[in-house]
Scaffold this motif. Structure first.
Motif, PDB file in Angstrom:
ATOM      1  N   LEU A   1     -54.954  36.010  -9.670  1.00  0.00           N
ATOM      2  CA  LEU A   1     -54.286  37.263 -10.031  1.00  0.00           C
ATOM      3  C   LEU A   1     -53.948  38.081  -8.788  1.00  0.00           C
ATOM      4  CD1 LEU A   1     -56.291  38.235 -13.227  1.00  0.00           C
ATOM      5  CD2 LEU A   1     -53.983  37.278 -13.082  1.00  0.00           C
ATOM      6  N   TRP A   2     -54.773  37.993  -7.762  1.00  0.00           N
ATOM      7  CA  TRP A   2     -54.478  38.680  -6.509  1.00  0.00           C
ATOM      8  C   TRP A   2     -53.320  38.002  -5.780  1.00  0.00           C
ATOM      9  CZ3 TRP A   2     -55.200  36.675  -1.496  1.00  0.00           C
ATOM     10  CH2 TRP A   2     -54.964  37.584  -0.475  1.00  0.00           C
TER      11      TRP A   2
ATOM     12  N   VAL B   1     -50.923  36.207  -7.025  1.00  0.00           N
ATOM     13  CA  VAL B   1     -49.659  36.182  -7.761  1.00  0.00           C
ATOM     14  C   VAL B   1     -48.741  37.328  -7.316  1.00  0.00           C
ATOM     15  CG1 VAL B   1     -50.251  37.573  -9.785  1.00  0.00           C
ATOM     16  CG2 VAL B   1     -48.717  35.638 -10.028  1.00  0.00           C
ATOM     17  N   GLN B   2     -49.319  38.355  -6.745  1.00  0.00           N
ATOM     18  CA  GLN B   2     -48.497  39.454  -6.228  1.00  0.00           C
ATOM     19  C   GLN B   2     -47.552  38.954  -5.150  1.00  0.00           C
ATOM     20  OE1 GLN B   2     -51.318  42.257  -4.797  1.00  0.00           O
ATOM     21  NE2 GLN B   2     -52.125  42.747  -6.820  1.00  0.00           N
ATOM     22  N   TYR B   3     -47.999  37.970  -4.393  1.00  0.00           N
ATOM     23  CA  TYR B   3     -47.185  37.432  -3.302  1.00  0.00           C
ATOM     24  C   TYR B   3     -46.238  36.327  -3.766  1.00  0.00           C
ATOM     25  CZ  TYR B   3     -50.593  40.069  -0.721  1.00  0.00           C
ATOM     26  OH  TYR B   3     -51.398  41.085  -0.273  1.00  0.00           O
TER      27      TYR B   3
ATOM     28  N   LYS C   1     -44.496  36.477  -6.742  1.00  0.00           N
ATOM     29  CA  LYS C   1     -43.632  36.972  -7.829  1.00  0.00           C
ATOM     30  C   LYS C   1     -42.218  36.434  -7.734  1.00  0.00           C
ATOM     31  CE  LYS C   1     -45.982  41.294  -8.816  1.00  0.00           C
ATOM     32  NZ  LYS C   1     -45.916  42.749  -8.757  1.00  0.00           N
TER      33      LYS C   1
ATOM     34  N   SER D   1     -44.262  36.320 -16.695  1.00  0.00           N
ATOM     35  CA  SER D   1     -44.772  37.479 -15.966  1.00  0.00           C
ATOM     36  C   SER D   1     -45.861  37.010 -15.009  1.00  0.00           C
ATOM     37  CB  SER D   1     -45.326  38.510 -16.952  1.00  0.00           C
ATOM     38  OG  SER D   1     -46.462  38.009 -17.589  1.00  0.00           O
ATOM     39  N   PRO D   2     -46.168  37.792 -14.012  1.00  0.00           N
ATOM     40  CA  PRO D   2     -47.166  37.359 -13.031  1.00  0.00           C
ATOM     41  C   PRO D   2     -48.549  37.084 -13.623  1.00  0.00           C
ATOM     42  CG  PRO D   2     -45.922  39.201 -12.173  1.00  0.00           C
ATOM     43  CD  PRO D   2     -45.504  39.028 -13.596  1.00  0.00           C
ATOM     44  N   ALA D   3     -48.949  37.795 -14.650  1.00  0.00           N
ATOM     45  CA  ALA D   3     -50.262  37.574 -15.268  1.00  0.00           C
ATOM     46  C   ALA D   3     -50.075  37.145 -16.718  1.00  0.00           C
ATOM     47  CB  ALA D   3     -51.099  38.834 -15.180  1.00  0.00           C
TER      48      ALA D   3
END
Length: 79
Positions: free
Chosen positions: A24-25, A27-29, A31, A38-40
Motif C-alpha cells: 500500500l505504501w 502503490v503511491q509510486y 499509480k 484504484s491503487p488500493a
C-alpha cells in the motif's frame, strides 16, 4: 505432515502481514502504471493474497507428502 504445512503457512501469513502495508505504501509510486484499478483495490489485493497462500500451501504440501512416505529408520541410516 501438518508440522511442515503449519510452518509453511505461518511463514506465508507473516509475509502477507508484512507485505500488505509495504504494498500500500509502494502503490503511491506505481499509480501511473495501474490501468483500470484504484491503487488500493480490495478485490485485487484479496485475490493476490489468496493466490499467495494457495501457492505456499502447495509448495509446503509436496515436500511434506514426500517426507511422510520415507521410513524414519531408513532416513536415519542414510544420514
Amino acid at each position: 505432515m501438518w508440522l511442515v504445512l503449519r510452518e509453511t503457512l505461518c511463514l506465508a501469513l507473516v509475509g502477507v502481514a508484512a507485505g500488505i502495508p509495504l504494498a500500500l505504501w509502494a502503490v503511491q509510486y506505481a499509480k501511473l502504471l495501474l490501468f483500470g484499478i484504484s491503487p488500493a483495490d480490495p478485490p485485487t489485493i484479496a485475490i493476490t493474497i489468496a493466490a499467495l497462500v494457495v501457492v505456499a500451501a502447495v509448495a509446503g504440501y509436496i515436500p511434506a507428502r514426500r517426507a511422510v512416505r520415507v521410513d524414519p529408520m531408513v532416513a536415519l541410516k542414510y544420514e
